[in-house]
Scaffold this motif. Structure first.
Motif, short mmCIF file in Angstrom:
data_model
loop_
_atom_site.label_atom_id
_atom_site.label_comp_id
_atom_site.label_asym_id
_atom_site.label_seq_id
_atom_site.Cartn_x
_atom_site.Cartn_y
_atom_site.Cartn_z
N GLY A 136 0.42 -1.13 -0.34
CA GLY A 136 -0.34 0.10 0.24
C GLY A 136 0.85 1.06 -0.66
N PRO A 137 0.48 2.60 -0.47
CA PRO A 137 1.20 3.37 -1.05
C PRO A 137 1.10 4.04 0.52
N LEU A 138 2.39 4.73 1.12
CA LEU A 138 2.82 5.69 2.05
C LEU A 138 1.81 6.65 1.75
N PRO A 139 1.29 6.67 3.31
CA PRO A 139 0.28 8.06 3.17
C PRO A 139 0.82 9.27 3.44
N ARG A 140 -0.04 10.23 3.19
CA ARG A 140 1.19 11.67 3.11
C ARG A 140 2.69 11.99 2.41
N PHE A 141 2.57 11.12 0.97
CA PHE A 141 3.73 11.01 0.69
C PHE A 141 3.31 12.19 -0.14
N PRO A 142 4.93 13.83 0.15
CA PRO A 142 4.92 14.36 -0.60
C PRO A 142 5.43 14.69 -2.32
N LEU A 143 5.39 14.26 -3.12
CA LEU A 143 5.62 13.89 -4.35
C LEU A 143 6.60 15.40 -4.71
N ALA A 144 5.71 16.55 -4.13
CA ALA A 144 6.54 17.41 -4.25
C ALA A 144 7.93 17.54 -4.06
N ALA A 145 8.21 16.48 -2.76
CA ALA A 145 9.59 16.56 -2.17
C ALA A 145 10.51 15.88 -2.94
N VAL A 146 9.89 14.70 -4.57
CA VAL A 146 10.91 13.49 -4.68
C VAL A 146 11.96 13.99 -5.59
N PRO A 147 12.34 15.38 -6.06
CA PRO A 147 13.29 15.43 -7.03
C PRO A 147 14.32 16.10 -5.15
N ALA A 148 13.96 15.66 -3.96
CA ALA A 148 15.26 16.26 -2.84
C ALA A 148 15.31 15.07 -2.51
N LEU B 265 21.45 16.71 3.98
CA LEU B 265 21.64 17.22 2.86
C LEU B 265 23.38 17.89 3.28
N ALA B 266 23.76 18.91 4.58
CA ALA B 266 24.41 19.14 5.08
C ALA B 266 25.00 18.69 5.23
N VAL B 267 24.93 17.02 6.14
CA VAL B 267 25.89 15.97 6.39
C VAL B 267 26.49 15.72 5.10
N ALA C 207 15.50 12.29 -4.21
CA ALA C 207 16.14 11.41 -5.09
C ALA C 207 17.53 12.18 -5.11
N LEU C 208 18.07 13.36 -4.69
CA LEU C 208 19.13 14.28 -4.68
C LEU C 208 19.86 13.30 -3.33
N PRO D 121 18.46 8.57 3.64
CA PRO D 121 17.53 8.68 2.14
C PRO D 121 16.36 8.15 2.65
N ALA D 122 16.64 7.25 2.73
CA ALA D 122 15.28 6.32 3.34
C ALA D 122 14.36 6.51 4.37
N LYS D 123 14.94 7.32 5.16
CA LYS D 123 14.28 7.84 5.87
C LYS D 123 12.93 9.46 6.14
N LEU D 124 14.47 10.04 4.84
CA LEU D 124 13.69 11.04 4.49
C LEU D 124 12.32 10.57 3.52
N ILE D 125 12.40 9.47 2.26
CA ILE D 125 11.55 8.58 2.21
C ILE D 125 10.39 8.58 2.66
N VAL D 126 10.82 7.49 3.86
CA VAL D 126 9.69 7.47 4.59
C VAL D 126 8.46 8.37 5.42
N ASP D 127 9.75 9.49 5.43
CA ASP D 127 9.39 10.20 6.85
C ASP D 127 8.90 11.77 6.90
N PHE D 128 9.32 12.03 4.94
CA PHE D 128 9.27 13.89 4.49
C PHE D 128 9.13 14.87 5.99
N SER D 129 10.70 15.05 5.61
CA SER D 129 9.92 16.93 5.96
C SER D 129 11.25 17.43 6.33
#
Lengths: 347, 278, 264
Positions: free
Chosen positions: B148-160, B248-250, B162-163, B232-240
């Motif tokens: 099942g898809p992740l709840p509240r997945f922010p599509l707009a954040a996909v480029p970030a 990114l800084a680290v 991916a980076l 990266p994985a944490k960012l995908i499943v729980d973006f903020s």
């Protein structure tokens, strides 16, 4: 029947070929086949080379009308070809060996040569039982390799110059013991045989050195001992001197000659090295496109072929030394073989 | 120090074009073997399937949280870390560098008009440019079908995201290269390579860091696990956005330090080679 | 007949012995390979310690049973890779036409092929499996059962690989499927069967023989059941027979040269 006698009993035993139809017999006896008609005469006389007239001679290898066809898938180039091949697979038949007949006497040394892809290795594979023939008959030491491969394996040996049979991290001695076990020799028999062969092949100094630390020349000697451990009656040698320096080559050839003389081992040799053929074999069979194009004694080939093909042979050399003597006996066996390969390629 | 600066200078003057050419050739080569890459899908699918079953058993009630993760997040986390692992195949970098150095091939490669380490990295990048998108697609298919898809997945954040993934992949390759470059001095760097991989695999890919005892967590966050897989994985499943900036800084720090280390070790190694004559 | 078998055994034994000797030429590399494999397997303890921190059982298994399961997979995998490593790359031999060398020997082709290589790191697997078996099995009888299942598991690994590898006589690219499915035994077998349900559980008994190689044996060890034991033994015999038959069928095809296209 008369024709069989004229060939000096060198071809097939009466009781075997007696059952065949006249047509098949013709096939069987078309051993010597030159592509061009003028040379047919040479071929027929060449068949009856002197020295082996005795009817009683036992035959080590008998091959009658041997054939092997491979079915190869054809695929057009590119993506479309790949897709097409899935729905309409097109196959093409390749006659790797096509009606080959010959026989080898016990104790004979035969050179079986031909250009790359001529069907040499397919023939050897059928003689050793690795491949089953599609047609014709094979008998090696009276055994059908197709039916009794393992029984035959006890009596034949193989040396492939390009493929190693030895375990490289072991010493030659351990290797020989392994091969002794493979051929069911007892420890005592193996020991005795190793002693005998290591003396003859002069392996004493390095018999306890791991094979990977040996020179190529030492290694090929060990390969041969491993192949001879069970006193095979027929030895198949495939490019035994490949990559060796001239001195070692000569040494190996001498050992092969000695084996043949002392144990009456029949030698079936394939090689691209004309020196091997010239110095070892009295008889030569040339195959091309799966068929025998020449079966002759080396001596006869050297003395007769140049006379009849004086115009073709060594043209280049002749152009270079325009004032050459023109004596055809100068033509080397190598030139003759090259010329035969070339004339076959043209046809 | 002087020598290093000089070398750095060379790197800077070099036209980047040659690395893009290397990258493109590997890319095209890999495109032809796309079917072969798909074979690895089987292992990936088996792995993910087992984890889906496993977490399906571990979560007893719907909506339950384990270490702050819902069941879907937990499974997507593993899918993402494994996607990075399978899709990047950083082992090829280690293998190539070790073989080149131990086999003596390096003597020919280091005199070519490119920097050896960047050459290897360009090849590596060409490799994952095909693999990673393929695994990403597979992950999305398996995930939407079985989890099942992740709840509240922010599509707009996909480029970030991916980076972040790409930076993680690159840092991983740089670090593995550093380890392999030790082959200039030691007989075989494989054991160290192995320890590094095990750290990532056992601690970084199977579970999110939060699942480990609290005393160990700060320690893990200092290791490459944080930048290569956890981040990266944490960012995908729980973006903020805050977390994104932090990671990114680290990653930037890790990348700069890693590359510096890589050039330093390589330079030392090459010098040793010149002195000892390979 | 008896001497033939004896001679065959002697050759196989020598073959395995010499393979081992080759791997032990460099002592340091040998020990590192073995040692790191033990460590590698042990590192998965972390995974299970974490999972059992979250819940008292995983798929109905206690921690001890999971270790029994893990050890059995490692030991069976190790044993099969020590003795018969070549079977796991059988496809390459067939496609590359490399069976010729075995065909000119007067010995059983299959036996010669199987014993012609070894995998050193597998010693580490076997060692690790044996240690876990000693710690986790119940008493001497339990350990004997564990040994028996190590052998049957190794036979399943070997014959399953033989069966799939032999399909290379007919189909191309079986090498990939062979390694993937064989590794599937490891991937699935290191998890308890309780987490799999319905169709997937059925497939893991039928398509990939995880059930008979690992799960049934663990059940027999934790709660002895003679019927289950006999089922496992029967299954092993049937799989062995099937794989040997398929191999020799394929070998006939090999000798007919119809694989030439692959070799050209």
């Amino acid at each position: 029947m008369t024709r069989r006698k004229t060939s000096g009993g060198r071809l097939f035993c009466a009781d075997r070929s007696g059952t065949e139809t006249a047509n098949e017999k013709d096939e069987v006896f078309r051993v010597c086949l030159f592509a061009n008609k003028q040379s047919r005469k040479t071929a027929e006389t060449g068949c009856m080379y002197t020295g082996r007239e005795e009817e009683s001679e036992m035959q080590a290898i008998r091959v009658e009308n041997l054939s092997k066809t491979f079915r190869v898938k054809r695929k057009e180039k590119g993506m479309r070809g790949s897709v097409k091949a899935i729905f309409h697979p097109q196959t093409e038949e390749i006659h790797a060996v096509n009606g080959v007949s010959f026989s080898v006497e016990e104790g004979e040394m035969l050179a079986f040569i031909g250009p790359n892809g001529a069907g040499k290795s397919t023939t050897i594979k059928m003689l050793t039982g690795i491949l089953y023939p599609d047609g014709g008959r094979v008998e090696v030491l009276g055994v059908d390799p197709t039916k009794k491969r393992r029984q035959l394996a006890y009596q034949i040996g193989t040396v492939f110059g390009q493929k190693e049979q030895l375990w490289t991290h072991l010493t030659p001695y351990d290797n020989f013991r392994f091969f002794g076990a493979i051929y069911d020799l007892t420890e005592r028999e193996t020991e005795a045989r190793i002693g005998e062969l290591s003396e003859r092949f002069a392996l004493k100094e390095f018999i306890d050195t791991p094979v990977r630390n040996l020179s190529l020349g030492q290694r090929i000697r060990c390969e041969m001992v491993a192949a001879l451990i069970h006193k095979p009656k027929v030895l198949f040698l495939d490019e035994p001197t490949i990559g060796l320096d001239p001195v070692v080559k000569e040494n190996v050839r001498e050992l092969i000659r000695q084996m043949n003389r002392e144990e009456r081992t029949t030698i079936f040799l394939t090689s691209h090295d004309v020196g091997d053929i010239e110095k070892l074999c009295r008889r030569i069979i040339i195959v091309n496109d799966g068929q025998i194009v020449l079966d002759d004694s080396v001596e006869h080939l050297k003395s007769h072929y140049p006379n009849e093909h004086a115009a073709d042979i060594g043209t280049h050399e002749r152009e270079q030394e325009a004032a050459g003597s023109g004596d055809s006996s100068d033509v080397s066996l190598e030139d003759i073989i090259v010329e035969i390969y070339r004339s076959q390629g043209e046809n | 120090m002087n020598r290093l600066a000089k070398q750095d200078g060379i790197v800077r003057c070099m036209p980047w074009r040659k690395y893009t050419v290397i990258y493109r050739s590997v890319l095209l080569e890999n495109l032809q073997y796309a079917a072969n890459i798909a074979v690895g899908f089987f292992s990936y699918a088996v792995f993910i399937y087992t984890f889906i079953m496993l977490w399906g058993y571990m979560y007893q009630t719907p909506g339950e949280l384990i270490a702050g993760y819902t069941k879907e997040q937990m499974i997507w986390y593993v899918m993402m870390t494994e996607m990075i692992w399978f899709g990047s195949s950083a082992a090829s970098v280690a293998r190539e560098v070790s073989t080149d150095i131990r086999g003596g091939n390096i003597a020919y490669l280091m005199n070519k008009p490119y920097h050896y380490t960047l050459y290897v990295l360009a090849k590596y990048t060409g490799g994952w440019s095909i693999r990673l998108p393929m695994y990403a697609m597979l992950a999305v298919v398996i995930g939407t079908a079985l989890v099942g898809p992740l709840p509240r997945f922010p599509l707009a954040a996909v480029p970030a995201m991916a980076l972040c993934v790409v930076l993680g992949l690159t840092i991983n390759a740089v670090l593995k290269m550093c380890i392999s470059l030790f082959s200039f001095w030691i007989e075989d760097a494989t054991p160290f390579q192995w320890l590094y991989d095990k750290l990532l695999l056992i601690v970084g890919t199977m579970f999110p860091v939060e699942i480990f005892p609290e005393t160990l967590q700060p320690l893990f966050k200092l290791t490459p696990i944080y930048t290569v897989c956890y981040g990266p994985a944490k960012l995908i499943v729980d973006f903020s956005p805050e977390k994104c900036v932090e990671i990114l800084a680290v990653q930037a720090v890790y990348l700069l330090a890693g590359c510096g280390l890589m050039f330093l070790i390589y330079g030392r190694g090459v010098k040793k080679l010149y002195v000892n004559g390979g | 007949m008896l001497t033939a078998v004896k001679n065959q055994m002697r050759v196989c034994f020598l073959s395995i012995k010499y393979n081992m000797m080759r791997e032990m030429v460099n002592k340091v590399t040998f020990l590192t390979n073995v040692g790191f494999m033990v460590l590698n397997n042990a590192s998965f303890l972390v995974q299970w310690l974490i999972l059992f921190r979250l819940r008292g059982d995983v798929g109905g298994y206690t921690f001890r049973e999971i270790m029994l399961l893990w050890g059995l997979v490692a030991a069976a995998f190790g044993l099969s890779h020590i003795l018969f490593a070549r079977v796991f790359s059988l496809s390459d031999l067939i496609i590359g036409g490399k069976l010729d060398a075995y065909l000119v020997q007067p010995k059983n082709v299959l036996a010669s092929v199987l014993t012609s290589a070894t995998d050193v790191s597998a010693i580490g697997d076997l060692l690790y499996g044996m240690v876990l078996g000693l710690i986790c099995s119940r008493g001497a009888g339990g350990f004997l059962l564990y040994l028996l299942f190590t052998v049957t598991g190794a036979v399943v690994f070997t014959t399953f690989a033989l069966l799939l590898g032999s399909l290379s006589f007919w189909f191309v690219r079986m090498d990939l499927l062979q390694s993937q499915l064989v590794m599937g035994i490891v991937s699935f077998g290191t998890y308890p069967d309780g987490i799999f349900k319905g169709v997937s559980r059925f497939l893991l008994y039928v398509i990939i023989p995880v059930g008979m190689a690992v799960w049934h044996p663990v059940h027999v060890m934790t709660d002895f059941d003679a019927g289950m034991l006999l089922t496992v033994l029967g299954y092993v015999c049937a799989l062995t027979a099937a794989s040997v038959i398929v191999f020799y069928r394929g070998l006939r095809r090999y000798a007919s040269g119809n694989l030439m296209e692959a070799r050209l």
